[in-house]
Motif scaffolding. Structure first.
Motif, PDB file in Angstrom:
ATOM      1  N   TYR A  13     -44.577 -12.948   1.969  1.00 26.71           N
ATOM      2  CA  TYR A  13     -45.207 -12.136   0.926  1.00 26.71           C
ATOM      3  C   TYR A  13     -45.091 -12.862  -0.406  1.00 26.71           C
ATOM      4  O   TYR A  13     -44.148 -13.629  -0.622  1.00 26.71           O
ATOM      5  CB  TYR A  13     -44.494 -10.777   0.783  1.00 26.71           C
ATOM      6  N   ARG A  14     -46.019 -12.591  -1.283  1.00 25.61           N
ATOM      7  CA  ARG A  14     -45.929 -13.089  -2.649  1.00 25.61           C
ATOM      8  C   ARG A  14     -45.232 -12.000  -3.468  1.00 25.61           C
ATOM      9  O   ARG A  14     -45.668 -10.855  -3.475  1.00 25.61           O
ATOM     10  CB  ARG A  14     -47.338 -13.343  -3.179  1.00 25.61           C
ATOM     11  N   LYS A  15     -44.122 -12.361  -4.089  1.00 30.56           N
ATOM     12  CA  LYS A  15     -43.359 -11.381  -4.865  1.00 30.56           C
ATOM     13  C   LYS A  15     -43.222 -11.962  -6.258  1.00 30.56           C
ATOM     14  O   LYS A  15     -42.492 -12.928  -6.444  1.00 30.56           O
ATOM     15  CB  LYS A  15     -41.977 -11.198  -4.209  1.00 30.56           C
ATOM     16  N   LYS A  16     -43.972 -11.407  -7.185  1.00 25.16           N
ATOM     17  CA  LYS A  16     -44.122 -12.028  -8.513  1.00 25.16           C
ATOM     18  C   LYS A  16     -44.597 -13.462  -8.325  1.00 25.16           C
ATOM     19  O   LYS A  16     -45.642 -13.668  -7.721  1.00 25.16           O
ATOM     20  CB  LYS A  16     -42.826 -11.930  -9.310  1.00 25.16           C
ATOM     21  N   THR A  21     -40.292 -15.332   2.478  1.00 31.66           N
ATOM     22  CA  THR A  21     -40.570 -15.335   3.912  1.00 31.66           C
ATOM     23  C   THR A  21     -39.771 -14.201   4.534  1.00 31.66           C
ATOM     24  O   THR A  21     -38.578 -14.335   4.800  1.00 31.66           O
ATOM     25  CB  THR A  21     -40.209 -16.701   4.546  1.00 31.66           C
ATOM     26  N   ALA A  22     -40.446 -13.059   4.694  1.00 34.19           N
ATOM     27  CA  ALA A  22     -39.762 -11.845   5.173  1.00 34.19           C
ATOM     28  C   ALA A  22     -39.392 -11.972   6.641  1.00 34.19           C
ATOM     29  O   ALA A  22     -38.357 -11.460   7.076  1.00 34.19           O
ATOM     30  CB  ALA A  22     -40.656 -10.628   4.949  1.00 34.19           C
ATOM     31  N   VAL A  23     -40.245 -12.655   7.403  1.00 30.30           N
ATOM     32  CA  VAL A  23     -39.988 -12.890   8.830  1.00 30.30           C
ATOM     33  C   VAL A  23     -40.210 -14.376   9.087  1.00 30.30           C
ATOM     34  O   VAL A  23     -41.288 -14.904   8.799  1.00 30.30           O
ATOM     35  CB  VAL A  23     -40.929 -12.047   9.718  1.00 30.30           C
ATOM     36  N   GLY A  40     -29.638  -5.323  10.619  1.00 27.11           N
ATOM     37  CA  GLY A  40     -29.438  -6.214   9.480  1.00 27.11           C
ATOM     38  C   GLY A  40     -29.419  -5.383   8.217  1.00 27.11           C
ATOM     39  O   GLY A  40     -29.833  -4.225   8.227  1.00 27.11           O
ATOM     40  N   GLU A  41     -28.942  -5.992   7.122  1.00 28.27           N
ATOM     41  CA  GLU A  41     -28.880  -5.252   5.866  1.00 28.27           C
ATOM     42  C   GLU A  41     -30.279  -5.069   5.283  1.00 28.27           C
ATOM     43  O   GLU A  41     -31.232  -5.709   5.722  1.00 28.27           O
ATOM     44  CB  GLU A  41     -28.013  -6.027   4.865  1.00 28.27           C
ATOM     45  N   SER A  42     -30.352  -4.236   4.258  1.00 24.19           N
ATOM     46  CA  SER A  42     -31.611  -4.008   3.562  1.00 24.19           C
ATOM     47  C   SER A  42     -32.185  -5.338   3.071  1.00 24.19           C
ATOM     48  O   SER A  42     -31.462  -6.177   2.544  1.00 24.19           O
ATOM     49  CB  SER A  42     -31.334  -3.066   2.395  1.00 24.19           C
ATOM     50  N   GLY A  43     -33.477  -5.538   3.300  1.00 22.61           N
ATOM     51  CA  GLY A  43     -34.132  -6.753   2.838  1.00 22.61           C
ATOM     52  C   GLY A  43     -34.100  -7.907   3.823  1.00 22.61           C
ATOM     53  O   GLY A  43     -34.582  -9.003   3.535  1.00 22.61           O
ATOM     54  N   SER A  44     -33.538  -7.678   5.009  1.00 21.38           N
ATOM     55  CA  SER A  44     -33.415  -8.777   5.976  1.00 21.38           C
ATOM     56  C   SER A  44     -34.712  -9.012   6.765  1.00 21.38           C
ATOM     57  O   SER A  44     -34.806  -9.971   7.525  1.00 21.38           O
ATOM     58  CB  SER A  44     -32.239  -8.520   6.928  1.00 21.38           C
ATOM     59  N   GLY A  45     -35.701  -8.139   6.590  1.00 20.07           N
ATOM     60  CA  GLY A  45     -37.008  -8.369   7.220  1.00 20.07           C
ATOM     61  C   GLY A  45     -37.289  -7.514   8.439  1.00 20.07           C
ATOM     62  O   GLY A  45     -38.273  -7.733   9.145  1.00 20.07           O
ATOM     63  N   LYS A  46     -36.442  -6.499   8.682  1.00 23.06           N
ATOM     64  CA  LYS A  46     -36.581  -5.666   9.885  1.00 23.06           C
ATOM     65  C   LYS A  46     -37.910  -4.891   9.894  1.00 23.06           C
ATOM     66  O   LYS A  46     -38.627  -4.908  10.890  1.00 23.06           O
ATOM     67  CB  LYS A  46     -35.409  -4.672   9.976  1.00 23.06           C
ATOM     68  N   SER A  47     -38.204  -4.199   8.788  1.00 22.11           N
ATOM     69  CA  SER A  47     -39.436  -3.405   8.741  1.00 22.11           C
ATOM     70  C   SER A  47     -40.665  -4.312   8.805  1.00 22.11           C
ATOM     71  O   SER A  47     -41.652  -3.979   9.459  1.00 22.11           O
ATOM     72  CB  SER A  47     -39.500  -2.568   7.466  1.00 22.11           C
ATOM     73  N   SER A  48     -40.591  -5.445   8.138  1.00 25.77           N
ATOM     74  CA  SER A  48     -41.715  -6.393   8.186  1.00 25.77           C
ATOM     75  C   SER A  48     -41.984  -6.831   9.613  1.00 25.77           C
ATOM     76  O   SER A  48     -43.139  -6.894  10.046  1.00 25.77           O
ATOM     77  CB  SER A  48     -41.416  -7.617   7.321  1.00 25.77           C
ATOM     78  N   LEU A  49     -40.922  -7.124  10.345  1.00 22.94           N
ATOM     79  CA  LEU A  49     -41.075  -7.534  11.746  1.00 22.94           C
ATOM     80  C   LEU A  49     -41.700  -6.409  12.575  1.00 22.94           C
ATOM     81  O   LEU A  49     -42.631  -6.631  13.354  1.00 22.94           O
ATOM     82  CB  LEU A  49     -39.713  -7.945  12.331  1.00 22.94           C
TER      83      LEU A  49
END
Ligand code: ADP
Ligand code: MG
Length: 245
Positions: A13-16, A21-23, A40-49
């Motif tokens: 993803y482009r973040k600012k 690389t979320a996944v 995994g902790e918050s921000g580790s890419g689980k939802s993106s996957l």
């Protein structure tokens, strides 16, 4: 029998001004009747996957297979026949103006009233709740109804994203119990995404551990909890132990 497979899945993803690389080249497989945890902790890419697997987002690279057939880039509607998502916020996944029965029926292609009654029984829900609207249900009831809806669709795979995180501890335990019951019946497979390794240990036979978009460890749940190899996994287990005191 292998139901689902993902190979080298990648999503950035482009973040600012930064590229995140979320996944990052994540591969996985899900067997028939298996419950798999992605922890995994918050921000580790689980939802993106999970969104890639569900076809809600398209991977930048990598492929997805259902029973050996490539479904990468297919439309959500096609994918919905074999796979359904259950979200953290059950209330917002229902139309607030619709009776539960109508919401659930919209998904029930080829299923009977008897199937619905069975599912309500398995999840410990009273049939009378079908005549109510989401706002009239408790958080736990609403989440159980979204599980009923997902299974009533006939999909053999559920993808569950932090489905107990919005619930209090005793309601969490109810949901875990529902899945333990359903697991006895062995009618479907599931991937659970969660930051809570202890909770997942009660539910899933296999685990993948994610950190910064990468799968750092995977294996059979009891084996990984008893003998974690990656420092990050050790840390997650240690933190879970501390919280239980
Ligand atoms: P988790 O579910 O493990 O908390 P996410 O998959 O939500 O992790 O997020 C992984 C990373 O990707 C985070 O850095 C997050 O900010 C970023 N991210 C996720 N979705 C988007 C998006 N739609 N746009 C920009 N960045 C995103
Ligand atoms: Mg998430």
């Amino acid at each position: 029998m292998e139901l689902l497979k993902g190979t080298e899945l990648t999503k950035a993803y482009r973040k600012k001004d930064r590229k995140v690389t979320a996944v990052d080249r994540v591969s996985f497989s899900l067997q028939e009747k298996e419950f798999l945890a992605i922890v995994g902790e918050s921000g580790s890419g689980k939802s993106s996957l999970l969104r890639l697997i569900a076809g809600l987002d398209r991977p930048d690279a990598g492929r997805l297979y259902y029973r050996g057939e490539d479904y990468t880039g297919k439309k959500c509607g096609d994918i919905g026949r074999f796979l359904q998502m259950v979200f953290q916020d059950a209330y917002s996944s229902f139309d607030p103006k619709m009776k539960m029965l109508d919401s659930v029926r919209e998904c029930g292609a080829g299923k009977s009233e008897e199937d619905l009654r069975e599912l309500l029984k398995s999840t410990g829900l009273d049939e009378a709740l079908l005549m109510k609207r989401p706002g009239e249900l408790s958080g736990g009831q609403c989440q159980r109804m979204s599980i009923v809806r997902a299974l009533y669709s006939g999909a053999q795979i559920l993808l569950c994203d932090e489905i107990t995180s919005a619930l209090d501890v005793s309601t969490q335990a109810q949901i875990v119990h529902v899945f333990q019951q359903l697991r006895e019946e062995r009618i479907f497979s599931a991937i659970f995404v969660s930051h809570d390794i202890a909770l997942m240990g009660e539910l899933c036979e296999r685990i993948m551990v994610m950190k910064d978009g990468v799968c750092v460890e995977e294996g059979m749940m009891q084996e990984v909890i008893a003998h974690p190899t990656h420092d990050y996994t050790k840390l997650l287990i240690e933190n879970a132990r501390k919280q239980s005191f």
